[in-house]
Enzyme design. Structure first.
Site, PDB file in Angstrom:
ATOM      1  N   ASP A  17      61.817  53.988  55.007  1.00  0.00           N
ATOM      2  CA  ASP A  17      61.736  53.395  53.678  1.00  0.00           C
ATOM      3  C   ASP A  17      60.526  54.024  52.977  1.00  0.00           C
ATOM      4  O   ASP A  17      59.650  54.616  53.636  1.00  0.00           O
ATOM      5  CB  ASP A  17      61.568  51.881  53.825  1.00  0.00           C
ATOM      6  CG  ASP A  17      61.252  51.195  52.511  1.00  0.00           C
ATOM      7  OD1 ASP A  17      62.000  51.401  51.549  1.00  0.00           O
ATOM      8  OD2 ASP A  17      60.246  50.462  52.461  1.00  0.00           O
ATOM      9  N   ASP A  19      58.653  52.501  49.635  1.00  0.00           N
ATOM     10  CA  ASP A  19      57.692  51.529  49.112  1.00  0.00           C
ATOM     11  C   ASP A  19      57.283  50.523  50.180  1.00  0.00           C
ATOM     12  O   ASP A  19      58.122  49.844  50.766  1.00  0.00           O
ATOM     13  CB  ASP A  19      58.300  50.794  47.917  1.00  0.00           C
ATOM     14  CG  ASP A  19      58.504  51.706  46.725  1.00  0.00           C
ATOM     15  OD1 ASP A  19      57.505  52.101  46.113  1.00  0.00           O
ATOM     16  OD2 ASP A  19      59.668  52.041  46.424  1.00  0.00           O
TER      17      ASP A  19
END
Length: 240
Positions: A17, A19
């Site tokens: 991922d 953020d």
């Protein structure tokens, strides 16, 4: 990740991922959401704000569009967010601790990597370029999927692009929605930061510094079974 054995993990690919996992962007993102709702005189409870983490902005806007009153469209609110993102006083986006070290280790080990983000391609490439991150074999962004996290579509697409079985992949995630997406894809998951007890229980371990991740070796044969064995390792949720 103190107090955890150094037993190596194995994986055919590592999926990240963006953020909150590779970049420390959540404070800025949350402040943008606060300003957007406040600009329209809408109260935003902390618990509701926290639930936005890991999700596509388009999905959040669609879910709450009715709260902004008649006449406003998703495009209007996205334009508001872009305008707000140019304001002063927003938290700076930085690379998470240990991110560069871990990505370099994976590249040196010959393990392919993918980015699976709820952000758009322009957003992702802007931050990766600005921070000097060029390790990824493929990028899967909000522009590539029909269903955002917690749906597993993004992680499944990344695995198809890399040519690996999702059950042999190892995902790094920070949010409940992201961890749910990873687990729904069949991949094992390492949590980054503090995703909460329920989400952490679905992961192999919790790390606060990505450099503390145990050694990851290229998978040979039934790699996911090897990773699953490491899942019995105790999880450490204390700050380093």
């Amino acid at each position: 990740m103190s107090g955890v054995t150094t037993t190596p993990l194995t994986a055919a690919a590592a999926l990240f991922d963006l953020d909150g996992t590779l970049i420390d962007s959540e404070p800025r993102s949350q402040e943008l959401w606060r300003r957007l709702f406040a600009a329209h005189d809408i109260a935003l409870a902390p618990a509701l704000l926290a639930s936005f983490g890991g999700r596509r902005g388009a999905d959040v806007i669609a879910e709450h569009l009715h709260r902004f009153g008649p006449g406003l469209t998703p495009d209007d609110l996205r334009a508001d967010l872009r305008r707000l993102d140019e304001e002063t006083g927003l938290p700076e986006v930085r690379l998470k601790r240990g991110a560069r070290i871990l990505l370099t280790r994976l590249r040196d080990a010959g393990i392919p990597t993918a980015l699976v983000t709820s952000g758009g391609l322009t957003y992702a490439t802007h931050h990766l370029t600005r921070l000097g991150i060029d390790h990824f074999t493929t990028l899967v962004t909000a522009d590539d999927v029909t269903h955002g996290k917690p749906d597993p579509e993004g992680y499944l697409l990344a695995c198809r692009r890399l040519g690996v079985d999702p059950r042999q992949a190892l995902v790094f995630e920070d949010s409940t929605a992201g961890i749910q997406a990873a687990r729904a894809s069949g991949a094992a998951c390492i949590a980054v930061g503090d995703p909460g007890p329920a989400a952490a229980a679905e992961t192999l371990a919790v790390v606060h510094d990505l450099a503390d991740t145990p050694e990851i070796r290229p998978a040979v044969g039934t790699a996911h079974q090897d990773v699953a064995k490491a899942g019995s390792l105790p999880r450490d949720t204390t700050e380093n």
